[in-house]
Design a protein around this motif. Sequence first.
Motif, PDB file in Angstrom:
ATOM      1  N   GLU A 118       0.831  -1.211   0.000  1.00  0.00           N
ATOM      2  CA  GLU A 118       0.000   0.000   0.000  1.00  0.00           C
ATOM      3  C   GLU A 118       0.861   1.255   0.000  1.00  0.00           C
ATOM      4  OE1 GLU A 118      -4.033   1.385   2.285  1.00  0.00           O
ATOM      5  OE2 GLU A 118      -2.343   0.826   3.560  1.00  0.00           O
ATOM      6  N   ARG A 119       1.949   1.257   0.745  1.00  0.00           N
ATOM      7  CA  ARG A 119       2.814   2.439   0.801  1.00  0.00           C
ATOM      8  C   ARG A 119       3.407   2.734  -0.574  1.00  0.00           C
ATOM      9  NH1 ARG A 119       4.346   5.285   4.784  1.00  0.00           N
ATOM     10  NH2 ARG A 119       3.867   3.739   6.398  1.00  0.00           N
ATOM     11  N   ALA A 120       3.832   1.700  -1.274  1.00  0.00           N
ATOM     12  CA  ALA A 120       4.391   1.901  -2.615  1.00  0.00           C
ATOM     13  C   ALA A 120       3.332   2.428  -3.572  1.00  0.00           C
ATOM     14  CB  ALA A 120       4.970   0.590  -3.140  1.00  0.00           C
ATOM     15  N   MET A 121       2.119   1.913  -3.448  1.00  0.00           N
ATOM     16  CA  MET A 121       1.034   2.316  -4.322  1.00  0.00           C
ATOM     17  C   MET A 121       0.624   3.771  -4.101  1.00  0.00           C
ATOM     18  SD  MET A 121      -2.622   0.391  -4.733  1.00  0.00           S
ATOM     19  CE  MET A 121      -3.235   0.971  -3.154  1.00  0.00           C
ATOM     20  N   LEU A 122       0.780   4.258  -2.851  1.00  0.00           N
ATOM     21  CA  LEU A 122       0.321   5.596  -2.501  1.00  0.00           C
ATOM     22  C   LEU A 122       1.429   6.642  -2.527  1.00  0.00           C
ATOM     23  CD1 LEU A 122      -2.065   4.806   0.507  1.00  0.00           C
ATOM     24  CD2 LEU A 122      -2.660   5.156  -1.889  1.00  0.00           C
ATOM     25  N   SER A 123       2.625   6.278  -2.934  1.00  0.00           N
ATOM     26  CA  SER A 123       3.757   7.208  -2.861  1.00  0.00           C
ATOM     27  C   SER A 123       3.507   8.477  -3.674  1.00  0.00           C
ATOM     28  CB  SER A 123       5.044   6.524  -3.337  1.00  0.00           C
ATOM     29  OG  SER A 123       4.895   6.070  -4.674  1.00  0.00           O
ATOM     30  N   GLU A 124       2.932   8.347  -4.874  1.00  0.00           N
ATOM     31  CA  GLU A 124       2.671   9.535  -5.692  1.00  0.00           C
ATOM     32  C   GLU A 124       1.597  10.418  -5.061  1.00  0.00           C
ATOM     33  OE1 GLU A 124       3.115   8.764 -10.273  1.00  0.00           O
ATOM     34  OE2 GLU A 124       2.090   7.041  -9.359  1.00  0.00           O
ATOM     35  N   LEU A 125       0.601   9.793  -4.469  1.00  0.00           N
ATOM     36  CA  LEU A 125      -0.466  10.553  -3.821  1.00  0.00           C
ATOM     37  C   LEU A 125       0.065  11.334  -2.631  1.00  0.00           C
ATOM     38  CD1 LEU A 125      -3.440  11.243  -3.677  1.00  0.00           C
ATOM     39  CD2 LEU A 125      -3.831   9.117  -2.422  1.00  0.00           C
ATOM     40  N   ARG A 126       0.979  10.737  -1.891  1.00  0.00           N
ATOM     41  CA  ARG A 126       1.564  11.434  -0.753  1.00  0.00           C
ATOM     42  C   ARG A 126       2.309  12.677  -1.205  1.00  0.00           C
ATOM     43  NH1 ARG A 126       5.638  12.021   3.085  1.00  0.00           N
ATOM     44  NH2 ARG A 126       5.096  11.367   5.210  1.00  0.00           N
ATOM     45  N   GLU A 127       2.944  12.597  -2.367  1.00  0.00           N
ATOM     46  CA  GLU A 127       3.729  13.718  -2.873  1.00  0.00           C
ATOM     47  C   GLU A 127       2.870  14.929  -3.232  1.00  0.00           C
ATOM     48  OE1 GLU A 127       7.051  14.196  -3.081  1.00  0.00           O
ATOM     49  OE2 GLU A 127       7.129  12.359  -1.880  1.00  0.00           O
ATOM     50  N   ILE A 128       1.629  14.708  -3.669  1.00  0.00           N
ATOM     51  CA  ILE A 128       0.793  15.845  -4.073  1.00  0.00           C
ATOM     52  C   ILE A 128      -0.102  16.346  -2.945  1.00  0.00           C
ATOM     53  CG2 ILE A 128       0.777  14.989  -6.444  1.00  0.00           C
ATOM     54  CD1 ILE A 128      -2.234  14.332  -5.982  1.00  0.00           C
ATOM     55  N   ALA A 129      -0.045  15.688  -1.786  1.00  0.00           N
ATOM     56  CA  ALA A 129      -0.917  16.085  -0.677  1.00  0.00           C
ATOM     57  C   ALA A 129      -0.574  17.478  -0.181  1.00  0.00           C
ATOM     58  CB  ALA A 129      -0.811  15.074   0.466  1.00  0.00           C
ATOM     59  N   ASN A 130      -1.605  18.238   0.197  1.00  0.00           N
ATOM     60  CA  ASN A 130      -1.389  19.550   0.800  1.00  0.00           C
ATOM     61  C   ASN A 130      -0.931  19.431   2.246  1.00  0.00           C
ATOM     62  OD1 ASN A 130      -4.075  19.829  -1.067  1.00  0.00           O
ATOM     63  ND2 ASN A 130      -2.692  21.546  -1.336  1.00  0.00           N
ATOM     64  N   MET A 131      -1.339  18.363   2.893  1.00  0.00           N
ATOM     65  CA  MET A 131      -0.966  18.168   4.296  1.00  0.00           C
ATOM     66  C   MET A 131      -0.755  16.680   4.546  1.00  0.00           C
ATOM     67  SD  MET A 131      -3.112  19.080   7.767  1.00  0.00           S
ATOM     68  CE  MET A 131      -2.711  20.811   7.705  1.00  0.00           C
ATOM     69  N   VAL A 132       0.357  16.350   5.180  1.00  0.00           N
ATOM     70  CA  VAL A 132       0.633  14.984   5.618  1.00  0.00           C
ATOM     71  C   VAL A 132       0.601  14.976   7.141  1.00  0.00           C
ATOM     72  CG1 VAL A 132       2.280  13.089   5.637  1.00  0.00           C
ATOM     73  CG2 VAL A 132       2.046  14.520   3.589  1.00  0.00           C
ATOM     74  N   ILE A 133      -0.239  14.136   7.699  1.00  0.00           N
ATOM     75  CA  ILE A 133      -0.335  14.028   9.159  1.00  0.00           C
ATOM     76  C   ILE A 133       0.163  12.653   9.577  1.00  0.00           C
ATOM     77  CG2 ILE A 133      -1.848  14.115  11.165  1.00  0.00           C
ATOM     78  CD1 ILE A 133      -3.702  15.909   9.684  1.00  0.00           C
ATOM     79  N   ASP A 134       1.232  12.645  10.322  1.00  0.00           N
ATOM     80  CA  ASP A 134       1.814  11.408  10.830  1.00  0.00           C
ATOM     81  C   ASP A 134       1.218  11.130  12.203  1.00  0.00           C
ATOM     82  OD1 ASP A 134       3.386   9.388  11.922  1.00  0.00           O
ATOM     83  OD2 ASP A 134       5.213  10.100  10.960  1.00  0.00           O
ATOM     84  N   THR A 135       0.447  10.054  12.307  1.00  0.00           N
ATOM     85  CA  THR A 135      -0.258   9.755  13.556  1.00  0.00           C
ATOM     86  C   THR A 135       0.467   8.727  14.413  1.00  0.00           C
ATOM     87  OG1 THR A 135      -1.594   7.989  12.551  1.00  0.00           O
ATOM     88  CG2 THR A 135      -2.454  10.240  12.414  1.00  0.00           C
ATOM     89  N   THR A 136       1.732   8.446  14.100  1.00  0.00           N
ATOM     90  CA  THR A 136       2.463   7.406  14.830  1.00  0.00           C
ATOM     91  C   THR A 136       2.383   7.615  16.337  1.00  0.00           C
ATOM     92  OG1 THR A 136       4.004   7.143  12.982  1.00  0.00           O
ATOM     93  CG2 THR A 136       4.695   6.288  15.120  1.00  0.00           C
ATOM     94  N   ASP A 137       2.628   8.834  16.779  1.00  0.00           N
ATOM     95  CA  ASP A 137       2.657   9.120  18.214  1.00  0.00           C
ATOM     96  C   ASP A 137       1.525  10.048  18.638  1.00  0.00           C
ATOM     97  OD1 ASP A 137       5.074   7.637  18.663  1.00  0.00           O
ATOM     98  OD2 ASP A 137       6.178   9.282  17.717  1.00  0.00           O
ATOM     99  N   LEU A 138       0.501  10.182  17.799  1.00  0.00           N
ATOM    100  CA  LEU A 138      -0.609  11.076  18.116  1.00  0.00           C
ATOM    101  C   LEU A 138      -1.761  10.319  18.769  1.00  0.00           C
ATOM    102  CD1 LEU A 138      -1.055  13.458  15.035  1.00  0.00           C
ATOM    103  CD2 LEU A 138       0.131  13.905  17.171  1.00  0.00           C
ATOM    104  N   ARG A 139      -2.253  10.859  19.866  1.00  0.00           N
ATOM    105  CA  ARG A 139      -3.516  10.371  20.412  1.00  0.00           C
ATOM    106  C   ARG A 139      -4.650  10.933  19.565  1.00  0.00           C
ATOM    107  NH1 ARG A 139      -4.207  12.484  26.031  1.00  0.00           N
ATOM    108  NH2 ARG A 139      -3.155  14.303  25.131  1.00  0.00           N
ATOM    109  N   PRO A 140      -5.836  10.305  19.571  1.00  0.00           N
ATOM    110  CA  PRO A 140      -6.952  10.820  18.785  1.00  0.00           C
ATOM    111  C   PRO A 140      -7.253  12.296  19.051  1.00  0.00           C
ATOM    112  CG  PRO A 140      -7.479   8.623  19.549  1.00  0.00           C
ATOM    113  CD  PRO A 140      -6.164   9.006  20.205  1.00  0.00           C
TER     114      PRO A 140
END
Length: 320
Positions: free
Chosen positions: A146-168
Amino acid sequence: MADNVESQERATQEAARPSQPDLVIITGMSGAGRTEAMHTFEDLGFFCIDNLPPSLLVSLVTSDSIPGGTADGRRHLAVVCDARNRSYFRELARELVKLKAQGITYRIIFMDAADDALLARYKASRRRHPMCTDNHMTIAQGIQKERAMLSELREIANMVIDTTDLRPIELRRAIARAFEGGSDQEGLGVIVYSFGFKHGAARDADIVIDVRFLPNPYYDPDLRHLTGLDAPVRDFVMGRPETQEFMKRWKSLLDCVMPGYVAEGKQQLAIAVGCTGGQHRSVAIAEATGAYLKNQGYRVHVSHRDLSRADIDKHTEGGR
């Protein structure tokens, strides 16, 4: 927090973007918080749709059947697009060109998290990863695919939110700050309303305050048929030493509890102020409470549940 949220503003969007875009496209890694993000946009007043194919984006935004709307006269939509195949990106790219040609503003949020975090979440939930439908792939392999498939989409995103250490709650705050603006207090909508106990308790309130201990203007013939919205009644109620002492302590209580509600991510709070009939004391105190909270930076709406019952109470002794 700041390290977890990468804002990648696009110059082509920035010049024309209003305070809120017409459309927010929520996408990204499965298990990274797309559903929680959608719920946050619902709380912000967006009309939300889950799992929408990209080919329907333009039809959705231009449809007259979509309800809602905001004070600026625009309809704000948020959709979750679930990328399940490689044709997804090509479909989305075509639709984005159409959106731009029609002057429709949009932003793309890509939800992401570290592979280890995604793996742990899927193991804890015991859900099947969407890339593992044929049972020929482990969860870890599905995440990599899935990560490989979405790599191009991630590049055009206006905002990337990394939730690794985020509580809801931290995720909700990050989105609210980016799309609503203003202070944390403005993220809490407060409804303050007056009511009369004789007409029934306030069943839907988070906080109920009983002000029947304050002197009652009803017993002054000149004030009886006025309400707490009228200056003579307001002056009578607010000018009494008992009220002044109460308001000092009431404001201190609000100063204590309101930040706690904000910290817990509460979206709406109802405060009910009651007297006997909901005409005099509760109305004046509700108005003063609303004014105080507005001055503290909260979004406040003040209403009076039983004020329309004035004619019913007119001949009822002590009814206010």
